[in-house]
Enzyme design. Structure first.
Site, PDB file in Angstrom:
ATOM      1  N   TYR A   1     -14.792   5.649   3.081  1.00  0.00           N
ATOM      2  CA  TYR A   1     -13.440   4.908   2.842  1.00  0.00           C
ATOM      3  C   TYR A   1     -13.406   3.401   3.135  1.00  0.00           C
ATOM      4  O   TYR A   1     -14.422   2.761   2.990  1.00  0.00           O
ATOM      5  CB  TYR A   1     -12.370   5.634   3.636  1.00  0.00           C
ATOM      6  CG  TYR A   1     -10.961   5.778   2.909  1.00  0.00           C
ATOM      7  CD1 TYR A   1     -11.190   5.929   1.683  1.00  0.00           C
ATOM      8  CD2 TYR A   1      -9.799   5.055   3.429  1.00  0.00           C
ATOM      9  CE1 TYR A   1      -9.846   5.799   0.839  1.00  0.00           C
ATOM     10  CE2 TYR A   1      -8.871   4.880   2.541  1.00  0.00           C
ATOM     11  CZ  TYR A   1      -8.813   5.224   1.063  1.00  0.00           C
ATOM     12  OH  TYR A   1      -7.627   4.816   0.489  1.00  0.00           O
TER      13      TYR A   1
ATOM     14  N   ARG B   1      -4.032  -0.938  -8.923  1.00  0.00           N
ATOM     15  CA  ARG B   1      -3.999  -2.097  -7.709  1.00  0.00           C
ATOM     16  C   ARG B   1      -4.795  -1.362  -6.503  1.00  0.00           C
ATOM     17  O   ARG B   1      -4.289  -0.821  -5.479  1.00  0.00           O
ATOM     18  CB  ARG B   1      -2.525  -1.999  -7.236  1.00  0.00           C
ATOM     19  CG  ARG B   1      -2.259  -3.012  -6.191  1.00  0.00           C
ATOM     20  CD  ARG B   1      -0.920  -2.708  -5.402  1.00  0.00           C
ATOM     21  NE  ARG B   1      -0.984  -1.431  -4.840  1.00  0.00           N
ATOM     22  CZ  ARG B   1      -1.554  -1.271  -3.472  1.00  0.00           C
ATOM     23  NH1 ARG B   1      -1.955  -2.354  -2.728  1.00  0.00           N
ATOM     24  NH2 ARG B   1      -1.427  -0.110  -2.948  1.00  0.00           N
TER      25      ARG B   1
ATOM     26  N   LYS C   1     -10.296   9.645  -0.645  1.00  0.00           N
ATOM     27  CA  LYS C   1      -9.391  10.443   0.032  1.00  0.00           C
ATOM     28  C   LYS C   1      -9.390  11.918   0.186  1.00  0.00           C
ATOM     29  O   LYS C   1      -8.881  12.210   1.357  1.00  0.00           O
ATOM     30  CB  LYS C   1      -7.926   9.974  -0.681  1.00  0.00           C
ATOM     31  CG  LYS C   1      -7.361   8.759  -0.472  1.00  0.00           C
ATOM     32  CD  LYS C   1      -6.108   8.696   0.578  1.00  0.00           C
ATOM     33  CE  LYS C   1      -6.231   7.591   1.412  1.00  0.00           C
ATOM     34  NZ  LYS C   1      -5.103   6.634   1.208  1.00  0.00           N
TER      35      LYS C   1
ATOM     36  N   GLU D   1      -1.929   7.232  -5.610  1.00  0.00           N
ATOM     37  CA  GLU D   1      -2.809   6.616  -4.836  1.00  0.00           C
ATOM     38  C   GLU D   1      -2.809   5.198  -5.764  1.00  0.00           C
ATOM     39  O   GLU D   1      -3.748   5.420  -6.745  1.00  0.00           O
ATOM     40  CB  GLU D   1      -3.989   7.257  -4.499  1.00  0.00           C
ATOM     41  CG  GLU D   1      -4.926   6.609  -3.524  1.00  0.00           C
ATOM     42  CD  GLU D   1      -4.120   6.625  -2.122  1.00  0.00           C
ATOM     43  OE1 GLU D   1      -4.537   5.525  -1.329  1.00  0.00           O
ATOM     44  OE2 GLU D   1      -3.436   7.386  -1.905  1.00  0.00           O
ATOM     45  N   ASP D   2      -2.721   4.110  -5.268  1.00  0.00           N
ATOM     46  CA  ASP D   2      -3.040   2.864  -5.569  1.00  0.00           C
ATOM     47  C   ASP D   2      -2.545   2.497  -6.983  1.00  0.00           C
ATOM     48  O   ASP D   2      -3.285   2.008  -7.963  1.00  0.00           O
ATOM     49  CB  ASP D   2      -4.435   2.542  -5.683  1.00  0.00           C
ATOM     50  CG  ASP D   2      -4.949   2.172  -4.358  1.00  0.00           C
ATOM     51  OD1 ASP D   2      -4.118   2.373  -3.223  1.00  0.00           O
ATOM     52  OD2 ASP D   2      -6.469   2.427  -3.972  1.00  0.00           O
TER      53      ASP D   2
ATOM     54  N   ASP E   1       0.787   7.650  -0.586  1.00  0.00           N
ATOM     55  CA  ASP E   1       0.253   7.222   0.654  1.00  0.00           C
ATOM     56  C   ASP E   1       0.540   5.749   0.890  1.00  0.00           C
ATOM     57  O   ASP E   1       0.644   5.254   2.003  1.00  0.00           O
ATOM     58  CB  ASP E   1      -1.325   7.594   0.609  1.00  0.00           C
ATOM     59  CG  ASP E   1      -1.843   7.547   1.848  1.00  0.00           C
ATOM     60  OD1 ASP E   1      -0.994   8.020   3.160  1.00  0.00           O
ATOM     61  OD2 ASP E   1      -2.806   6.844   2.265  1.00  0.00           O
ATOM     62  N   ASP E   2       0.423   4.775  -0.250  1.00  0.00           N
ATOM     63  CA  ASP E   2       0.618   3.536   0.064  1.00  0.00           C
ATOM     64  C   ASP E   2       1.980   2.999   0.590  1.00  0.00           C
ATOM     65  O   ASP E   2       2.021   2.411   1.369  1.00  0.00           O
ATOM     66  CB  ASP E   2       0.261   2.783  -1.448  1.00  0.00           C
ATOM     67  CG  ASP E   2      -1.032   3.169  -1.698  1.00  0.00           C
ATOM     68  OD1 ASP E   2      -2.024   2.792  -1.034  1.00  0.00           O
ATOM     69  OD2 ASP E   2      -1.075   3.599  -2.968  1.00  0.00           O
TER      70      ASP E   2
ATOM     71  N   ASN F   1      -6.056  -4.360   3.703  1.00  0.00           N
ATOM     72  CA  ASN F   1      -7.439  -4.009   3.335  1.00  0.00           C
ATOM     73  C   ASN F   1      -7.959  -4.771   2.183  1.00  0.00           C
ATOM     74  O   ASN F   1      -7.235  -4.927   1.276  1.00  0.00           O
ATOM     75  CB  ASN F   1      -7.689  -2.350   3.097  1.00  0.00           C
ATOM     76  CG  ASN F   1      -7.114  -1.621   4.321  1.00  0.00           C
ATOM     77  OD1 ASN F   1      -7.639  -2.071   5.342  1.00  0.00           O
ATOM     78  ND2 ASN F   1      -6.542  -0.619   4.306  1.00  0.00           N
TER      79      ASN F   1
END
Length: 585
Positions: free
Chosen positions: A133, A186, A204, A276-277, A299-300, A441
């Site tokens: 990850y 993203r 993930k 996600e993203d 999750d973000d 990150n």
């Protein structure tokens, strides 16, 4: 070691909990009596068995199994234990100096021998988490076209519009419990990587299994490909996605809606869909649109918020006071920043019984145009508007720190080196123990390094980051920086939803997850300046988080798995997937 099929399926006679999570492989209860394959599952033989990652054991096949499954001559004569295989692979992995080579070696192992991959990851989690990850997965996504070997997960592009249900039926596993989906717009702090974002759902979900004990066969990674605005990728001859600009508006919304409807139709009400993203404008909209009709989680926005809140709750034991006694300043007002801010305000509201509109006033956000204040309200995106408080305009972070005098500084901007020496020194001059969280990150995008935070604050800062940093020695004392990694929260959170049969996600479940994680930080951790427990205990931590999340689902009437187990922590542990090899008849 004969078992009835009923026992093999879920061990319900033993647990008294009315059966584990539905599981055709009988892998729910990772107890000793589950280690023989049920007779209803046919295991392939010979060469085919060695090419099947779900059942291949390599040199660990016993003499008896080699005879029974036509493996004689297809393997060298040595028989190795799984532990010895693990030792050899870890030795090989440590020879690689380039992290990306370790990543590809781990992916190759996952495609060759699934159980050994997960045993490695579980037993060496602190060492291998940064490989599978962040930060290495970011580089892997950037180069995904070049390192692409075998497809993992489902690619749903605009070409599949109108046939998404058929595409889902092409996936070999029928009993899916968690889907992680991205559109690649993203990826971490790296921007639009289009179809190559698949590395994120794959990574993930490997953590859902290793850290949360969700069966690998119950996990489905999905990439929605609507094109990319990344010119470099569009010109790259090795790019694996659609070669046109991103579709937006109605075309995009229709594709996502077809996907969400097909998921529910194919896998039912209780499948967890983790977004996600996605870029800010889509992330908030998708979460708002589907949270009342599907079991969805971003999750973000939510996972980041929950893990950061846990760190802050734990840090209060070091800095003193209650949440309401502190003033928070964020650099970054995107999905992570506003998500964290909202969860802090909700927890403060829960503790003080004050309305959330009041508790939000303790939290200030800085975006690229400066401090978010009420005079800017008209020009703000909707998700920033609740944070526009009365104050004269302030340009830049340093000015905001001086004006607001925060006790907690949180970076979620995706821009590196923004917590400058002046900013950290000002925080240290205002606070005896400033709490500094540099969450962006990968490591290159972190607002400051651990060494900078400790040095510039003269060793007084309590620091945590999004990506891992090595321990720092300052004035003869060793400081161990915490990692506010979402991997603390989402695997246990997902497990809690699954074991309770939850049908919707409620904010109170996120608060329960934060409180459960904060409670796992010990005095010994605090003595090193850590506000998070070590990752080496992550499965135990995940079981405690799952239990609290499940308890909240039952309390809110959102759980469908009845009756409620008596001991939720034990039940969570009993439902966790075990990577230990099974004996084949």
């Amino acid at each position: 070691m004969e078992k009835t099929m009923k026992e093999m399926r879920n061990g319900e006679d033993k647990s008294g909990f009315g059966g584990g999570v539905e599981d055709v492989y009988g892998e729910d209860c990772a107890t000793e009596d589950q280690l023989v394959t049920p007779w209803t599952v046919s295991v392939a033989s010979g060469y085919t068995l060695l090419r099947d990652p779900h059942h291949n054991k390599g040199l660990a096949f016993t003499e008896k199994e080699r005879d029974a499954h036509y493996l004689r001559g297809l393997l060298p004569p040595a028989v190795l234990t799984q532990d010895l295989q693990e030792k050899r692979l870890m030795h090989n992995l440590r020879q690689y100096e380039v992290p990306l080579n370790r990543y590809t070696a781990m992916m190759d192992l996952q495609e060759r021998n699934e159980r050994l991959f997960y045993k490695l990851l579980i037993d060496n989690v602190e060492e291998l988490l940064p490989v599978v990850y962040t930060p290495t997965v970011g580089e892997a996504c950037q180069k995904y076209g070049s390192i692409f070997r075998r497809p993992q997960g489902l690619y749903i592009s605009l070409k599949e519009k109108g046939k998404i249900l058929e595409v889902l039926k092409n996936w070999p596993e029928k009993s899916i419990q968690v889907i992680v989906v991205t559109d690649g717009e993203r990826i971490l702090g790296l921007g639009d990587l289009g179809c190559q974002g698949m590395g994120i759902p794959v990574g993930k979900l490997s953590l859902y299994t290793a850290l949360g004990g969700i069966r690998p066969s119950a996990c489905l990674p999905v990439t929605i490909d609507v094109g990319t605005n990344n010119e470099q990728l569009l010109k790259d001859e090795f790019y694996i996605g659609l070669r046109h600009k991103r579709a937006t508006g109605q075309e995009y919304a229709e594709l996502l809606d077809e996907f969400m409807c097909a998921v529910k139709q194919n896998y039912g009400e209780k499948v967890l869909v983790q977004f996600e993203d996605f870029a800010n404008h889509n992330a908030f909209e998708l979460l708002a649109r589907y949270r009342s009709t599907h079991l969805v989680f971003n999750d973000d926005i939510q996972g980041t918020a929950s893990v950061v809140l846990a760190g802050i709750i734990a840090a209060l034991k070091l800095v003193g006071g209650t949440l309401a006694d502190h003033t928070f300043l964020f650099l970054g007002a995107g999905e992570a920043g506003t998500g964290i801010a909202e969860l802090i305000a909700l927890e403060m509201s829960k503790q003080t019984k004050a309305p959330v509109e009041e508790t939000r006033k303790k939290i200030w956000l800085v975006d690229s145009k400066g401090l978010i204040v009420s005079s800017r309200r008209e020009s703000l995106q909707h998700f920033k508007q609740p944070w526009a408080h009365e104050h004269e305009p302030v340009k830049g972070l340093l000015g905001a720190v001086k004006a607001i005098k925060p006790t907690v500084l949180i970076g979620s901007s995706g821009v590196g080196k923004t917590f400058t020496k002046e900013v950290v020194e000002t925080m240290a001059s205002l606070n005896k123990k400033p709490l500094i969280l540099a969450l962006s990150n990968p490591t290159s995008q972190s607002e400051c390094t651990a060494e900078e935070a400790y040095t510039w604050s003269e060793g007084r800062a309590i620091f945590a980051s999004g990506s891992p940093f090595d321990p720092v020695e300052y004035n003869g004392k060793v400081f161990v920086p915490g990692q506010a990694n979402n991997a603390y929260i989402f695997p246990g959170f997902g497990l809690g939803l699954i074991i309770s049969g939850a049908i919707r996600v409620h904010d109170d479940m996120l608060l329960a997850a934060s409180e459960a994680l904060a409670a796992q930080t010990t005095r010994e951790n605090f003595d090193k300046g850590l506000i998070y427990p070590p990752f080496s205990n992550i499965r135990k931590i995940s079981a405690h988080i799952a239990a609290k999340v499940a308890a909240k689902a039952y309390e809110l009437g959102l759980a469908s798995r009845l009756p409620r187990p008596k001991d939720l922590v034990k039940y969570a542990e009993s439902c966790m997937y075990s990577p230990i090899y099974r004996s084949y008849r």
